[in-house]
Structures are given as C-alpha cells and as structure tokens.
Motif scaffolding. Structure first.
Motif, mmCIF file in Angstrom:
data_model
loop_
_atom_site.group_PDB
_atom_site.id
_atom_site.type_symbol
_atom_site.label_atom_id
_atom_site.label_comp_id
_atom_site.label_asym_id
_atom_site.label_seq_id
_atom_site.Cartn_x
_atom_site.Cartn_y
_atom_site.Cartn_z
ATOM 1 N N LEU A 13 0.830 -1.189 0.000
ATOM 2 C CA LEU A 13 0.000 0.000 0.000
ATOM 3 C C LEU A 13 0.869 1.245 0.000
ATOM 4 C CD1 LEU A 13 -2.580 -1.011 2.790
ATOM 5 C CD2 LEU A 13 -2.937 -1.104 0.317
ATOM 6 N N GLN A 14 0.321 2.306 -0.551
ATOM 7 C CA GLN A 14 0.954 3.606 -0.401
ATOM 8 C C GLN A 14 0.506 4.185 0.952
ATOM 9 O OE1 GLN A 14 3.394 3.499 -3.269
ATOM 10 N NE2 GLN A 14 3.153 5.546 -2.386
ATOM 11 N N GLU A 15 1.340 4.965 1.555
ATOM 12 C CA GLU A 15 0.959 5.626 2.792
ATOM 13 C C GLU A 15 -0.360 6.361 2.603
ATOM 14 O OE1 GLU A 15 4.008 8.143 4.294
ATOM 15 O OE2 GLU A 15 2.927 8.617 6.145
ATOM 16 N N GLY A 16 -1.303 6.125 3.529
ATOM 17 C CA GLY A 16 -2.602 6.777 3.439
ATOM 18 C C GLY A 16 -3.653 5.989 2.679
ATOM 19 N N GLU A 17 -3.239 4.910 2.019
ATOM 20 C CA GLU A 17 -4.175 4.105 1.223
ATOM 21 C C GLU A 17 -4.803 3.030 2.089
ATOM 22 O OE1 GLU A 17 -2.224 2.019 -1.915
ATOM 23 O OE2 GLU A 17 -4.066 1.149 -2.710
ATOM 24 N N SER A 18 -6.053 3.173 2.442
ATOM 25 C CA SER A 18 -6.734 2.231 3.344
ATOM 26 C C SER A 18 -7.029 0.913 2.648
ATOM 27 C CB SER A 18 -8.043 2.855 3.852
ATOM 28 O OG SER A 18 -7.780 4.065 4.541
ATOM 29 N N SER A 19 -7.075 -0.163 3.419
ATOM 30 C CA SER A 19 -7.379 -1.481 2.864
ATOM 31 C C SER A 19 -7.798 -2.426 3.980
ATOM 32 C CB SER A 19 -6.136 -2.036 2.141
ATOM 33 O OG SER A 19 -6.454 -3.236 1.450
ATOM 34 N N SER A 20 -8.101 -3.666 3.611
ATOM 35 C CA SER A 20 -8.536 -4.673 4.582
ATOM 36 C C SER A 20 -7.819 -5.990 4.350
ATOM 37 C CB SER A 20 -10.045 -4.916 4.464
ATOM 38 O OG SER A 20 -10.767 -3.761 4.809
ATOM 39 N N LEU A 21 -7.548 -6.691 5.434
ATOM 40 C CA LEU A 21 -6.986 -8.034 5.407
ATOM 41 C C LEU A 21 -8.095 -9.002 5.820
ATOM 42 C CD1 LEU A 21 -4.510 -6.140 5.630
ATOM 43 C CD2 LEU A 21 -3.484 -7.803 7.182
ATOM 44 N N ARG A 37 0.321 -8.986 15.407
ATOM 45 C CA ARG A 37 1.264 -8.342 14.503
ATOM 46 C C ARG A 37 2.643 -8.938 14.776
ATOM 47 N NH1 ARG A 37 2.802 -2.210 13.223
ATOM 48 N NH2 ARG A 37 5.037 -2.549 12.906
ATOM 49 N N GLN A 38 3.373 -9.291 13.707
ATOM 50 C CA GLN A 38 4.710 -9.832 13.894
ATOM 51 C C GLN A 38 5.704 -9.051 13.047
ATOM 52 O OE1 GLN A 38 5.345 -14.031 12.951
ATOM 53 N NE2 GLN A 38 7.007 -14.145 14.437
ATOM 54 N N ASP A 39 6.693 -8.477 13.710
ATOM 55 C CA ASP A 39 7.783 -7.790 13.027
ATOM 56 C C ASP A 39 8.931 -8.775 12.827
ATOM 57 O OD1 ASP A 39 6.656 -5.225 14.982
ATOM 58 O OD2 ASP A 39 6.900 -4.941 12.824
ATOM 59 N N PRO A 40 9.779 -8.554 11.796
ATOM 60 C CA PRO A 40 10.888 -9.479 11.530
ATOM 61 C C PRO A 40 11.774 -9.680 12.758
ATOM 62 C CG PRO A 40 10.638 -7.935 9.711
ATOM 63 C CD PRO A 40 9.715 -7.466 10.801
ATOM 64 N N GLY A 41 12.061 -10.938 13.060
ATOM 65 C CA GLY A 41 12.930 -11.259 14.190
ATOM 66 C C GLY A 41 12.277 -11.146 15.553
ATOM 67 N N ILE A 75 -7.338 -1.373 7.869
ATOM 68 C CA ILE A 75 -6.239 -0.443 8.167
ATOM 69 C C ILE A 75 -6.573 0.882 7.490
ATOM 70 C CG2 ILE A 75 -3.772 -0.037 8.024
ATOM 71 C CD1 ILE A 75 -3.394 -3.038 7.825
ATOM 72 N N THR A 76 -6.758 1.906 8.300
ATOM 73 C CA THR A 76 -7.157 3.219 7.786
ATOM 74 C C THR A 76 -5.948 4.146 7.732
ATOM 75 O OG1 THR A 76 -9.360 2.947 8.738
ATOM 76 C CG2 THR A 76 -8.687 5.190 8.153
ATOM 77 N N ALA A 77 -5.727 4.730 6.574
ATOM 78 C CA ALA A 77 -4.623 5.678 6.368
ATOM 79 C C ALA A 77 -3.317 5.142 6.948
ATOM 80 C CB ALA A 77 -4.977 7.039 6.960
ATOM 81 N N PRO A 78 -2.852 3.984 6.454
ATOM 82 C CA PRO A 78 -1.659 3.373 7.046
ATOM 83 C C PRO A 78 -0.408 4.213 6.889
ATOM 84 C CG PRO A 78 -2.204 2.296 4.977
ATOM 85 C CD PRO A 78 -3.338 3.227 5.284
ATOM 86 N N LYS A 79 0.524 3.983 7.818
ATOM 87 C CA LYS A 79 1.818 4.629 7.799
ATOM 88 C C LYS A 79 2.894 3.559 7.614
ATOM 89 C CE LYS A 79 0.416 8.394 10.864
ATOM 90 N NZ LYS A 79 0.737 9.161 12.092
ATOM 91 N N PRO A 80 4.091 3.953 7.189
ATOM 92 C CA PRO A 80 5.157 2.950 6.990
ATOM 93 C C PRO A 80 5.399 2.081 8.221
ATOM 94 C CG PRO A 80 5.797 5.015 5.987
ATOM 95 C CD PRO A 80 4.506 5.287 6.702
ATOM 96 N N GLU A 81 5.208 2.629 9.413
ATOM 97 C CA GLU A 81 5.440 1.833 10.624
ATOM 98 C C GLU A 81 4.396 0.746 10.854
ATOM 99 O OE1 GLU A 81 5.281 5.212 10.461
ATOM 100 O OE2 GLU A 81 4.264 6.044 12.251
ATOM 101 N N ASP A 82 3.349 0.736 10.048
ATOM 102 C CA ASP A 82 2.358 -0.348 10.103
ATOM 103 C C ASP A 82 2.816 -1.573 9.322
ATOM 104 O OD1 ASP A 82 -0.227 2.138 9.844
ATOM 105 O OD2 ASP A 82 0.512 1.142 11.654
ATOM 106 N N SER A 83 3.927 -1.447 8.608
ATOM 107 C CA SER A 83 4.459 -2.580 7.837
ATOM 108 C C SER A 83 4.854 -3.701 8.790
ATOM 109 C CB SER A 83 5.683 -2.143 7.029
ATOM 110 O OG SER A 83 5.339 -1.146 6.099
ATOM 111 N N VAL A 107 3.920 -0.853 3.639
ATOM 112 C CA VAL A 107 3.372 0.475 3.403
ATOM 113 C C VAL A 107 4.510 1.387 2.975
ATOM 114 C CG1 VAL A 107 2.100 2.413 4.356
ATOM 115 C CG2 VAL A 107 1.614 0.091 5.165
ATOM 116 N N LYS A 108 4.383 1.907 1.750
ATOM 117 C CA LYS A 108 5.455 2.748 1.202
ATOM 118 C C LYS A 108 5.148 4.220 1.434
ATOM 119 C CE LYS A 108 7.358 -0.276 -2.290
ATOM 120 N NZ LYS A 108 7.873 -0.349 -3.671
#
Lengths: 109, 117
Positions: A13-21, A37-41, A75-83, A107-108
């Motif tokens: 997703l682009q930053e700000g582009e809402s979507s659903s999982l 939520r799982q971050d690498p490592g 996810i509403t208006a996601p930010k890169p830190e939501d990756s 999220v880019k």
C-alpha cells in the motif's frame, strides 16, 4: 478439521491508502478470534480478541471485525510503521489456537 | 512488567547434538505453549502446559523432542540428536488461563532461532 486461511498473502500500500486483510475460519465452537502483529525477528504481538459475530475492536489505525465465517482487519490511512506480518488465529472446542499463514503488509511512504 | 522471556535468542549447533531452549512466562500465567515457525510457514503447535502438566503433547514431531515445566513457571524444550530439519524459530507463549477456556490471548516471546549445521 479446524482451519484458518488468510488473504492476501502479501499487500503493498501507499501511505494513506486504506485497505482490509481477510481471515476466513472453519472452527467448531468458536471461543475467540485473535489478531497479532509480527515484526521481523520478533514474536507475535497481541492486538485484538473478538468473541462473537458483530463484535468490533479498534486500536489507532486498526479495526477488527468478526462475522460467523470471517474476520477483517481494516487499516485506515496506514503509515510505513504499520508494515509487518499480520497473523489471525482462532480457538474452538479444543481450546487450541489455529493460526493462519499471515498477510505481509508493506506500506510505502 | 516483563513479558515472556526466551533464551538463548540464537543457537547454532552441529547435527546430532542436543539443545535446550528455555522459556520464562509472564508471572501469574498458568498456561504455557511452545510453537515452531519455519521460514515462510505458519506457527506449528508443539506442546501445551497447564501448570506443570502437559495435557496436549500432540504437536511434538518425534520422540527426539521433549519438554518440561517446573514450579508452574520456567519451561525447557529439549531436542535430542538434532537434524537439519529442526532448524526453525521456536516460540514460547503464555496465557492467564489454560487452553480449556480457549478465550484468553496468548502472549509470545521473541523466540529462539535454531540453526543446525
């Protein structure tokens, strides 16, 4: 057989582009539907528990909903830190948590 | 306010050696779980403890795998005569009540990354 299936496997997703999982489940006697939520490592980090159809829970830009067959993580208006990778799990009559394979969200900026 | 603690965080060993992985759950949590996560795979359940008893060992892949829990707290997962297919991240989780209720969230540690050469 109890089963949990998540889609899509990956989402960009682009930053700000809402979507659903999506999380589809087949579990006898649902006792709880869990999102992590799982971050690498890192280990999975607990986000929400949903117990019955129609229930909704929110935390910052995330909202989880539940029907009798599936759950959505909006996810509403996601930010890169939501990756991260988002995991869904369900527990039924056995009490055992059945995990889906996860959706990896990028999220880019 | 510590979470679930696992050690070591990384372990590299030679094929055929035995390894011990440790999990220290959240204080007061009666239930403890071990999972395995292989690259690109989902979480695979291994074993569940309620107190010091293991009502469900159904996920242990072979008799090379064993686990114990003492004092209703710390747990050790032991893998004997390790094989290359044992390489994975081993995750531990704890919950307030046991799997019998099935409605308590499990809280995870950051895992032990095991590599078998």
């Amino acid at each position: 057989e109890d089963q949990v299936t998540q889609s899509p496997e990956a989402l960009r997703l682009q930053e700000g582009e809402s979507s659903s999982l999506n999380c589809s489940y087949t579990v006898s006697g649902l006792r709880g539907l869990f999102w992590y939520r799982q971050d690498p490592g890192k280990g999975p980090e607990f986000l929400f528990t949903l117990y019955s159809a129609g229930e909704e829970k929110e935390k910052e830009r995330l909202k989880a909903t539940l029907t009798k067959k599936e759950s959505f993580l909006h996810i509403t208006a996601p930010k890169p830190e939501d990756s991260a990778t988002y995991l869904c799990a369900a527990s039924g009559n056995t009490g055992k948590l059945i995990f889906g394979q996860g959706t990896t969200l990028q999220v880019k900026p | 306010g510590a979470g679930v603690s696992q050690s070591p965080s990384n372990k590299v060993t030679e094929k055929g050696k035995d390894v011990e992985l440790r999990c220290d759950p959240i204080s007061g949590h009666t239930a403890l779980y071990w999972y395995r996560q292989s690259l690109g795979q989902g979480l695979e359940f291994l074993i569940y403890f309620q107190g010091n008893s293991a009502p469900d060992k159904s996920g242990l892949p072979s008799d090379r795998f064993s686990a114990e829990r003492t004092g209703g707290s710390v747990s050790t997962l032991t893998i004997q005569r390790t094989q290359q297919e044992d390489s994975a991240v081993y995750l531990c989780a704890s919950s307030l009540n046991g799997a019998g209720s099935g409605n308590q969230p499990q809280h995870f540690g950051d895992g032990t990354r095991l590599s078998i050469l």
